[in-house]
Every structure is written in structure tokens, then in C-alpha cells.
Design a protein around this motif. Sequence first.
Motif, short mmCIF file in Angstrom:
data_model
loop_
_atom_site.label_atom_id
_atom_site.label_comp_id
_atom_site.label_asym_id
_atom_site.label_seq_id
_atom_site.Cartn_x
_atom_site.Cartn_y
_atom_site.Cartn_z
N SER A 17 1.01 -1.20 0.05
CA SER A 17 -0.04 0.55 0.07
C SER A 17 1.32 1.48 -0.16
N TRP A 18 0.11 2.15 0.26
CA TRP A 18 1.37 3.31 -0.07
C TRP A 18 1.97 3.46 1.34
N TYR A 19 2.05 2.21 2.40
CA TYR A 19 3.07 2.23 2.75
C TYR A 19 4.58 1.58 2.78
N ASN A 20 4.33 1.80 1.65
CA ASN A 20 5.74 1.31 0.44
C ASN A 20 6.71 2.54 0.77
N ARG A 21 6.32 3.69 0.91
CA ARG A 21 7.77 5.20 1.18
C ARG A 21 7.91 4.08 3.02
N ALA A 22 6.91 4.08 3.38
CA ALA A 22 7.48 3.62 4.83
C ALA A 22 8.57 3.11 4.89
N MET A 23 8.98 1.54 4.07
CA MET A 23 9.32 0.84 4.51
C MET A 23 9.75 0.22 3.07
N VAL A 24 9.75 -0.30 2.01
CA VAL A 24 10.62 -0.31 0.94
C VAL A 24 11.82 0.56 0.08
N GLU A 25 10.62 1.59 0.16
CA GLU A 25 11.58 2.84 -0.56
C GLU A 25 12.40 2.89 -0.20
N PRO A 26 12.72 3.95 1.28
CA PRO A 26 13.43 4.45 2.46
C PRO A 26 14.62 3.01 2.54
N VAL A 27 14.83 2.00 2.29
CA VAL A 27 15.15 0.74 2.39
C VAL A 27 16.52 1.03 1.06
N PHE A 28 15.99 1.11 0.06
CA PHE A 28 16.76 0.59 -0.90
C PHE A 28 16.52 2.60 -2.17
N GLY A 29 16.29 3.79 -0.63
CA GLY A 29 16.97 4.63 -1.30
C GLY A 29 16.22 5.14 -3.17
N PHE A 30 14.43 4.55 -2.93
CA PHE A 30 13.60 5.05 -3.90
C PHE A 30 12.97 6.58 -3.72
N CYS A 31 13.35 7.31 -2.09
CA CYS A 31 12.95 8.03 -2.31
C CYS A 31 13.83 8.85 -1.32
N THR A 32 13.12 9.54 -0.74
CA THR A 32 14.49 11.11 -0.78
C THR A 32 14.42 10.82 0.80
N ASP A 33 15.13 11.46 1.61
CA ASP A 33 14.97 11.47 3.37
C ASP A 33 13.72 12.06 3.56
N GLU A 34 13.68 13.14 2.73
CA GLU A 34 12.86 14.37 3.26
C GLU A 34 11.40 13.89 2.58
N GLU A 35 11.14 12.84 1.76
CA GLU A 35 10.30 12.22 1.29
C GLU A 35 9.69 11.71 2.86
N TYR A 36 10.30 10.64 2.87
CA TYR A 36 10.04 9.81 4.00
C TYR A 36 9.75 10.21 4.92
N ARG A 37 10.02 11.45 5.05
CA ARG A 37 9.88 11.82 7.03
C ARG A 37 8.37 12.63 6.30
N ASN A 38 8.75 13.25 5.82
CA ASN A 38 6.95 13.67 5.12
C ASN A 38 5.56 12.95 5.00
N PHE A 39 6.20 11.30 4.39
CA PHE A 39 5.21 10.43 4.82
C PHE A 39 4.75 10.16 6.30
N LEU A 40 6.15 10.65 6.79
CA LEU A 40 5.33 9.55 8.50
C LEU A 40 4.51 10.77 9.24
N LYS A 41 5.21 11.96 8.56
CA LYS A 41 4.22 13.08 9.26
C LYS A 41 2.75 13.62 8.40
N GLY A 42 2.69 12.76 7.54
CA GLY A 42 1.11 12.80 6.72
C GLY A 42 0.33 12.12 7.44
N VAL A 43 0.42 11.12 7.50
CA VAL A 43 -0.19 9.60 6.80
C VAL A 43 -1.10 9.61 8.25
#
Length: 303
Positions: A139-165
Motif C-alpha cells: 500500500s502507501w506504506y511502500n514509502r515507509a518500508m521498501v522505498e527508504p531502504v532501497f533509496g527510492f525516495c528522498t529522506d525528506e519524502e520519507y519524513r513527510n510521509f510519516l508526518k502526513g499519513v
Amino acid sequence: MDLPFNGAISRYFRETAPKAVRKAIEKGGKDDILTASYPYDEEMKRKDYDAAMEALQVELVKMQSDIKSTGKRLVVIFEGRDAAGKGGTIRRVTRYMNEKHYRVVALGKPTEEQRSQWYFQRYVAQFPTGGEMVLFDRSWYNRAMVEPVFGFCTDEEYRNFLKGVVGFEKDLVRQGTILVKLYFSVTKDEQARRFERRRDDPLRQWKLSEIDVQAQEHWDDFTDAKYQMLRRTSTNDAPWTIIRSENKHDARLNAIRVILNAVHYPGRSEDVDFVPDPAIVVPAAQELALMEADRIRSGKFTG
């Protein structure tokens, strides 16, 4: 001709996998439970599993009928490590359901256009209408798991996701959508064994991906991501439920019980066991406490 990813999987198993992992897999039989901490030594008898599954699937049909007739909206998200049993559980959930009133959503890599949009936009486009249920295989939690581990999103995108979800899900629930968040937890030994089986079975090889090949090498990274995800995004409005999935039969039955308990529908059978096994179904707070204790004790993660 080399099978898909056969070389990489085999090489990892022979050269990189910890000795304890190799030993456990080589010694363990097909149906043996490798994890010493697992609460049960033996699998449920097949006839008992089939009977319990059939009874629960009847209830799922009743639940779907109520969702359709009352206009309820149900979203179930299935998260967890690769080979944790998400897809198999989804197939058991939907096996006898009316295809017109449920959808299974497994979104691929976002397009360039989608990457320029609000992150949640392509998921919202898949949300149920009244009378429908949608099951997200990831689900949208790709941004909390796969994307940050493999560098598919930026640190800022990851932080914004955790703040917004959290606010995103709170609003979703406030407006009447029933949201069930399931995380399938599998041990490192069991994941490695399932990867080996995928490699050797021509009916399962299609499941292997380059991400799978790297999953064990990034085990601790995924565990840290899991810890942060549970800590930051399990709320009263949208709690996480952990499903211990070392044994797929136990995991499937108990995941279905969690889903059924999330929806109030008439005609529930008094003969069916709706109570999730507390040894298999774990609240996020309990899982976090176990992870914290393990982190303090050894500096390593499990789960």
C-alpha cells in the motif's frame, strides 16, 4: 539455462547467509517450523485447517453481502516482508467472494506523472465506493518500508510521509471507511527457506524479484523501518495488527478473523471461532515492546 535469479539466490544462500540460517533450512523439513520461539511445535492437522477455513470463508461471504447492502466501505492493507504470506492470505480471503464487489490492488512502480502528484493520489484513486471492499497487496506504506531502504525516495519524502499519513488515515476513518492494517511478520530463517523454494519451484519462480535477492542482506534495515513505521503510524484511529506468519495456516486463519471482527454484520454463526489467537495476532504496542527489548539486549532486531 539459468533460472530467473537462480544464481543470485543460490550465491547468497551458499556464501552470504549466516551459518545458522543455512543449517536451519537444510535440517528443517517442508512443514517444520524453524523458529524456536514460535508458540506451536506442530502444524494444525490439514482437515482441521480446511474446516476452520471453510467456516471463516462462509462468514466472509456474509460480511461482503452486508457491505454491499449497507454501502459500507472497507479497505484492508497487507504489509510485511517479501515471502511473508500476504498474497496467499488475500487469495483465501477472496476465494468465494463476488468479484463485482471487491478489488485486489497491487500497484507497480509509479509513472513520472504519478511521481509529480500528491503521494497518496494514486492510492486514493483505488479506494472503494459504497458497498465495496478493496484489499491492497502492499500500500502507501511502500514509502515507509521498501522505498527508504532501497533509496527510492528522498529522506525528506520519507519524513513527510510519516508526518502526513496519520492525519490522512484519521480523515479516511472519520468519513466512514473501515480501515484494517495487517503486518505479516516472518523470521529471517523462514524467509530464506521460502526464497529457496521459489527458486527451485517453476510454479513459484515468477514471484522472485531483484528486491527479493537483496531482502536478506537488508534484513536489519527493513527491521528498523518496520520499527519506525509501527511507532509512528499505529494510532487509535488506524492501529496496526501484527500477524506472525511463520506458519501460513495459522496466519491465514487469524488474519481473516481480524478482518471479520472489523465489520459488524448480521447473521454471524455462533459455531465459528472469531477470536484471534493471541500467540499469532499481536497488537503493535506489544510488538514494539518486544523489538525494544531485543534492541536493548543484543543490538539486533527480529521480526
